[in-house]
Design a protein around this motif. Structure first.
Motif: not given
Length: 195
Positions: A88-101
């Motif tokens: 879940p933490l990894a998914i949260r991080d990934a979604m934030q990274r996608y959202d930044a780019r």
């Protein structure tokens, strides 16, 4: 935050020229979008001749697939997780990274959704299976498959695009929703962790 879930997508070994082309195209996608970039503009940005771009990537599809794979393996690359419960933490991080780019996330998602980037639509699946088997080996095959399928789906740029486009969610809400869903999937197996 701890280490992250999925391993990187396998990318063929690239020459320096190929890396320059893909990096130039990636920059231009963020500036102009993927539809408005000519081979001439890519070549100029990469500092090479236009025919060199054609020689390496004869069609737009070839170029788009290579660029999407390169973006996923470099700009969205993640460390492997040490526990299925870090997902879940990894998914949260990934979604934030996608959202930044977002422009780059759309390129990766659209090539994956079309099924044109090969036979590995879920590059992190093998790692999820390995972690689950090590930590929760008592799951029956159907339950195991359901957990892997749910986490693989949640841990994808396709999820980010769906939440963004269909539900109009912002980056924070996407990250919260995806991580919450992953926690819900894992809550049902926490009491079955091997000692």
């Amino acid at each position: 935050m701890g280490a992250v879930v999925t391993g990187s997508t396998a990318v063929p070994v690239l020459s320096g020229t190929q890396r320059a082309i893909l990096a130039a195209y990636t920059e231009l996608i963020e500036e102009l979008g993927s539809d408005d970039v000519s081979y001439r503009v890519i070549a100029r940005r990469a500092g090479i001749a236009e025919r060199t771009v054609f020689r390496n990537y004869p069609t737009r599809v070839d170029l788009l697939l290579a660029t999407a794979a390169w973006i996923e393996a470099t700009l969205f690359a993640r460390e492997e997780s040490h526990s299925i419960f870090d997902v879940p933490l990894a998914i949260r991080d990934a979604m934030q990274r996608y959202d930044a780019r977002p422009e780059l996330a759309h390129v990766v998602a659209e090539t994956a959704m079309r099924g044109v980037n090969g036979a590995a639509p879920s590059p992190g699946r093998a790692q999820l299976e390995r972690l689950l088997d090590a930590e929760v080996p008592s799951l029956d095959p159907a339950h195991r498959r359901a957990v892997i399928a749910a986490l693989s789906h949640l841990d994808s740029v396709g999820t980010w695009v769906t939440f963004r486009r269909e539900f109009g969610m912002d980056g924070r809400d996407i990250a919260d929703a995806a991580a919450w869903a992953a926690e819900a999937v894992l809550d049902g197996i926490r009491d079955r962790v091997a000692p």
